[in-house]
Design a protein around this motif. Structure first.
Motif, short mmCIF file in Angstrom:
data_model
loop_
_atom_site.label_atom_id
_atom_site.label_comp_id
_atom_site.label_asym_id
_atom_site.label_seq_id
_atom_site.Cartn_x
_atom_site.Cartn_y
_atom_site.Cartn_z
N GLN A 33 0.84 -1.20 0.00
CA GLN A 33 0.00 0.00 0.00
C GLN A 33 0.87 1.25 0.00
O GLN A 33 1.84 1.34 0.76
CB GLN A 33 -0.88 0.05 1.24
CG GLN A 33 -1.88 -1.06 1.35
CD GLN A 33 -2.69 -0.95 2.64
OE1 GLN A 33 -2.81 0.11 3.24
NE2 GLN A 33 -3.22 -2.08 3.08
N ARG A 82 0.80 4.87 1.14
CA ARG A 82 0.08 5.78 2.02
C ARG A 82 0.93 6.99 2.33
O ARG A 82 2.15 6.91 2.39
CB ARG A 82 -0.32 5.09 3.33
CG ARG A 82 -1.38 4.02 3.10
CD ARG A 82 -1.99 3.58 4.39
NE ARG A 82 -2.99 2.56 4.15
CZ ARG A 82 -4.20 2.59 4.66
NH1 ARG A 82 -4.58 3.59 5.44
NH2 ARG A 82 -5.05 1.62 4.41
N ARG A 134 -4.48 6.35 2.30
CA ARG A 134 -4.12 5.50 1.16
C ARG A 134 -4.24 6.29 -0.13
O ARG A 134 -5.22 6.98 -0.37
CB ARG A 134 -5.02 4.27 1.11
CG ARG A 134 -4.53 3.24 0.11
CD ARG A 134 -5.23 1.94 0.28
NE ARG A 134 -4.62 0.94 -0.56
CZ ARG A 134 -4.87 -0.32 -0.50
NH1 ARG A 134 -5.74 -0.78 0.38
NH2 ARG A 134 -4.28 -1.17 -1.32
N MET A 135 -3.22 6.17 -0.97
CA MET A 135 -3.19 6.83 -2.27
C MET A 135 -3.54 5.83 -3.37
O MET A 135 -3.43 4.62 -3.17
CB MET A 135 -1.79 7.41 -2.55
CG MET A 135 -1.30 8.43 -1.54
SD MET A 135 -2.10 10.02 -1.74
CE MET A 135 -3.25 10.02 -0.36
N SER A 136 -3.92 6.32 -4.52
CA SER A 136 -4.28 5.44 -5.64
C SER A 136 -3.06 4.72 -6.20
O SER A 136 -3.21 3.67 -6.84
CB SER A 136 -4.94 6.26 -6.76
OG SER A 136 -3.98 7.12 -7.37
N ARG A 162 -1.17 6.07 -8.46
CA ARG A 162 -0.95 6.60 -9.80
C ARG A 162 -0.28 7.97 -9.71
O ARG A 162 -0.45 8.70 -8.75
CB ARG A 162 -2.27 6.72 -10.54
CG ARG A 162 -2.92 5.35 -10.76
CD ARG A 162 -3.92 5.38 -11.87
NE ARG A 162 -4.58 4.16 -12.22
CZ ARG A 162 -4.08 2.94 -12.37
NH1 ARG A 162 -2.83 2.72 -12.15
NH2 ARG A 162 -4.82 1.92 -12.73
N ASP A 217 -3.25 11.89 -6.89
CA ASP A 217 -4.24 12.35 -5.92
C ASP A 217 -3.68 13.34 -4.92
O ASP A 217 -4.39 13.79 -4.03
CB ASP A 217 -4.94 11.20 -5.18
CG ASP A 217 -4.20 9.89 -5.14
OD1 ASP A 217 -3.01 9.85 -5.44
OD2 ASP A 217 -4.83 8.89 -4.81
N ARG A 275 2.35 4.01 -12.43
CA ARG A 275 1.65 3.48 -11.25
C ARG A 275 2.66 2.75 -10.38
O ARG A 275 3.65 2.22 -10.87
CB ARG A 275 0.49 2.59 -11.64
CG ARG A 275 0.85 1.32 -12.32
CD ARG A 275 -0.40 0.49 -12.67
NE ARG A 275 -0.07 -0.53 -13.63
CZ ARG A 275 0.42 -1.72 -13.34
NH1 ARG A 275 0.65 -2.04 -12.07
NH2 ARG A 275 0.69 -2.59 -14.28
N GLU A 287 2.45 3.49 -17.42
CA GLU A 287 1.08 3.16 -17.81
C GLU A 287 1.02 3.19 -19.33
O GLU A 287 1.74 3.92 -19.99
CB GLU A 287 0.10 4.21 -17.26
CG GLU A 287 0.01 4.18 -15.75
CD GLU A 287 -1.05 3.24 -15.24
OE1 GLU A 287 -0.87 2.02 -15.36
OE2 GLU A 287 -2.04 3.74 -14.72
#
Length: 148
Positions: free
Chosen positions: A28, A30, A60-62, A64, A96, A129, A147
């Motif tokens: 994860q 974060r 939590r971040m995406s 990306r 984000d 990502r 990506e």
């Protein structure tokens, strides 16, 4: 600090940053957030630079982002990295949280060598990502995949 087996640099974990590495071990990404004013901050630190609160959470971040900057290191290189040259070192701006930037490498797959992506494929603004791999010292570190 370097890992004696690989010669790679390994993170120095302090009290403020320990949760980042713990979440990374779980796959994860974060980022520390102020529990009072909700501002995100990185690198982690005990006090919010916006409201001076000492209360924080981890959001939590995406995972990306986009390449904000990159470099192809030239010799002399640390011994553990020399045989993988040319490789990249990138600064990634999180999608984000655009004011949060992380450093890492763009690789072809999470466990691929640092030189697994042709440098000609890198460009400022390229979407990426996060992917995690266990590096020297047993730490899960974020790497970046282009990506499509």
């Amino acid at each position: 600090m370097t890992d004696s087996d690989t010669g790679y640099l390994t993170p120095v974990i302090d009290e403020d940053g320990a949760p980042f590495w713990s979440y990374a071990a779980q796959g994860q990404l974060r980022v520390q957030a102020c529990a009072s004013c909700d501002e995100l901050r990185f690198p982690p630190r005990p006090c919010c630079p916006h409201c001076q609160s000492f209360d924080s959470t981890w959001r939590r971040m995406s995972g990306r982002g986009r390449i904000w900057s990159y470099v192809l290191p030239h010799p002399p290189l640390l011994p553990g990295y020399a045989e993988q040259a040319p490789y990249n070192a990138v600064v990634v701006e999180l999608a984000d949280a655009p004011h949060i930037r992380l450093v890492g490498n763009v690789v072809a797959a999470p466990d691929a060598p640092l030189n697994s992506v042709d440098p000609a494929r890198l460009r400022i603004g390229a979407p990426v990502r996060v992917a995690f791999t266990v590096a020297g010292g047993g730490f899960a570190v974020p790497r970046w995949l282009l990506e499509r």
